[in-house]
Design an enzyme around this catalytic site. Structure first.
Site, PDB file in Angstrom:
ATOM      1  N   CYS A   9       0.842  -1.301   0.011  1.00  0.00           N
ATOM      2  CA  CYS A   9      -0.074  -0.042   0.052  1.00  0.00           C
ATOM      3  C   CYS A   9       1.047   1.262   0.075  1.00  0.00           C
ATOM      4  CB  CYS A   9      -0.770   0.087   0.984  1.00  0.00           C
ATOM      5  SG  CYS A   9      -2.149  -1.388   1.335  1.00  0.00           S
ATOM      6  N   GLY A  35       0.879   0.063  -5.074  1.00  0.00           N
ATOM      7  CA  GLY A  35      -0.365  -0.790  -5.244  1.00  0.00           C
ATOM      8  C   GLY A  35      -1.070  -0.447  -6.444  1.00  0.00           C
ATOM      9  N   ASN A 109      -0.993   1.328   5.596  1.00  0.00           N
ATOM     10  CA  ASN A 109       0.181   0.794   4.981  1.00  0.00           C
ATOM     11  C   ASN A 109       0.655  -0.038   5.981  1.00  0.00           C
ATOM     12  OD1 ASN A 109       3.397   1.638   3.693  1.00  0.00           O
ATOM     13  ND2 ASN A 109       2.123  -0.489   3.216  1.00  0.00           N
ATOM     14  N   GLY A 110       0.747  -1.613   5.813  1.00  0.00           N
ATOM     15  CA  GLY A 110       1.244  -2.220   6.854  1.00  0.00           C
ATOM     16  C   GLY A 110       0.602  -3.657   7.114  1.00  0.00           C
ATOM     17  N   TYR A 249      14.252  -2.665  -2.634  1.00  0.00           N
ATOM     18  CA  TYR A 249      13.313  -2.737  -3.809  1.00  0.00           C
ATOM     19  C   TYR A 249      12.040  -2.013  -3.916  1.00  0.00           C
ATOM     20  CZ  TYR A 249      10.143  -4.767  -7.212  1.00  0.00           C
ATOM     21  OH  TYR A 249       9.224  -5.270  -8.163  1.00  0.00           O
TER      22      TYR A 249
END
Ligand code: SF4
Length: 483
Positions: A9, A35, A109-110, A249
């Site tokens: 996310c 995302g 996000n997580g 990345y």
């Protein structure tokens, strides 16, 4: 693009700008790499919070008409990639509810490692869930809070969750951002004139012309309202565990993450890899786009030329329709094509950031050899990935990670490379942060900084990923536990 871990996310927030929803739209554009399955924006005009969410890319999810309905000087936005279970609109974020504390929209996000446990308890107590997302747990906790202010209710609800969270929340008159005490996922604060911006990555600040101010600190809750920006640190301090894979990345190379330029870090990782695992060769070729920065560093360190011997087709989206079985031998060539004039007769150092299952890397090595390369030496700018992530990243189960089940020699033979070397963990840590702050490296070590539940009923994703443990994986109800 290929066989990679996937970030799940990206979040964005803005307070104090007359074009808040439009800025959120642009911010999400910059965060699209985090995302691609759904996108959503909620906007607040001081009285109401309004929401628009769609499946698909940001560009497809909004148009002028939808954005014009999102009036107000504050907005939050989200791009999502889901893991287990179906990808569906109910799970798209922001999530918006109305409760005794008023309206609140939430983006996450997580991954909340105790979401399953909390959800079961909440359901037993009468809560009715609308989604299969772990994020919804926070909203139920918020709605049930007896705190007298919305702010206190937010703090009380997030104090009960554990795991990785970078959150942005929107009430009719304020924007709230929060980061878990370990700081797994990034979250930055910027300024655009008087407006305050919150974003997963700083590349979104660049796009809208905002300036970076600082990161939301681990364990910090930032409240932005007409009264200004207020910071509270309501949680006991914890050892930081910044996700090192953001630097390897996930994040865009033009972002600053955890205080360092991602491009600089990746280039340094290439340099360190060259020092650790140099090889007699003629040319350095990156696997685009993930291997480019490290290839620059590797080439600089060795003095070898770097050439773009593989060209990526940027127009192959997630919706690419596989043709009939009979002509499916396109394989990876749909996405990558070798440049024969660069590769023919050469001893090639092929650079990439990581190998997950190894299936795509094997095809690429074959492709480079078929284009005439005399030797192919695979170099990877991080250590072997041997363990899944439980903190907001989509990874295959452990048995599918090639480095978890094979030796270096076996992987080299499988890839068909003439040699194979990974950057050491020591090298990775030195390259990511010379100050050696504390990073999460669980996918390389299998040592997890935040304990996760051993109850498969509470955490289906875990059961799928670590089948070698004694976690039960049968009769597990379908539940999605990602942001
Ligand atoms: S396990 Fe790996 S991908 Fe997950 S948070 Fe830790 S370093 Fe990042």
């Amino acid at each position: 693009m290929f066989d990679k871990f996937r970030e799940e996310c990206g979040v964005f927030g803005v307070f104090g700008h007359h074009e808040a929803a439009n800025l959120a739209y642009l911010g999400l554009y910059a965060l699209q790499h985090r995302g691609q399955e759904s996108a959503g924006i909620a906007a607040a005009d001081g009285g109401r919070v309004r929401l628009s969410r769609q499946m698909g890319y940001v560009a497809d999810a909004f148009n002028e008409a939808t954005l014009s309905t999102l009036s107000g000087r504050a907005a939050i936005g989200h791009v999502r990639y889901s893991t287990a279970g179906e990808s569906r609109l109910q799970n798209a974020q922001p999530l918006l509810i109305e409760c005794a504390h008023g309206q609140i929209a939430l983006c996450h996000n997580g991954n909340l490692v105790n979401a399953g446990e909390l959800r079961s308890q909440l359901v037993r107590d009468g809560s009715i869930f609308q989604t299969t997302s772990d994020t919804e747990v926070v909203l139920h906790l918020y709605a049930r809070s007896r705190a007298t202010s919305a702010e206190d209710a937010i703090v009380e609800s997030i104090a009960q969750v554990t795991g990785a969270f970078s959150l942005v929340m929107l009430t009719p008159d304020r924007l709230v951002a929060a980061r878990d005490p370990h700081g797994f996922r990034p979250l930055a604060i910027g300024r655009l004139g008087e407006a305050v911006i919150i974003t997963s990555e700083t590349c979104a600040l660049d796009l809208i012309g905002a300036t970076y101010v600082r990161d939301v600190e681990p364990g910090e809750v930032v409240v932005v309202s007409a009264a200004g920006l207020r910071s509270v640190k309501p949680f006991p301090p914890a050892t930081p565990a910044y996700c090192i894979f953001e630097h390897v990345y996930f994040a865009r190379p033009d972002s600053y993450v955890f205080g360092r330029s991602v491009n600089e870090v990746r280039t340094d990782l290439g340099r360190l890899l060259a020092r650790e695992a140099g090889v007699e060769a003629d040319v350095v070729v990156p696997i685009p786009d993930s291997g480019v920065c490290a290839a620059v560093g590797y080439a600089e360190e060795t003095g070898l030329p770097m050439r773009f011997g593989l060209i990526r087709n940027h127009y192959v989206g997630r919706t690419f329709i596989q043709p009939q079985q009979s002509i499916r031998h396109f394989g990876v060539k749909v996405k990558l094509n070798p440049v024969r004039s660069i590769l023919e007769g050469q001893r090639v150092v092929l650079l990439d950031d990581s190998i997950v299952r190894g299936t795509t890397s094997r095809k690429i090595v074959r492709m480079v050899k078929a284009a005439g390369a005399r030797e192919v030496h695979m170099r990877i700018s991080c250590p072997p990935t041997i363990s899944p992530c439980f903190y907001g990243v989509d990874t295959p189960r452990r048995s599918e990670l090639i480095a978890a089940t094979h030796t270096l020699d076996e992987i080299q033979r499988y890839l068909g490379a003439d040699s194979l070397a990974y950057l050491s963990l020591e090298g990775l840590l030195a390259g990511v942060d010379p100050d050696r702050r504390s990073y999460c490296t669980s996918c390389y070590t299998g040592q997890y900084p935040v304990e996760f539940p051993r109850d498969a009923h509470a955490y289906m994703q875990l059961a799928l990923k670590l089948e070698s443990t004694n976690v039960r994986s049968s009769s597990v109800p379908e539940a999605e536990v990602t942001s």
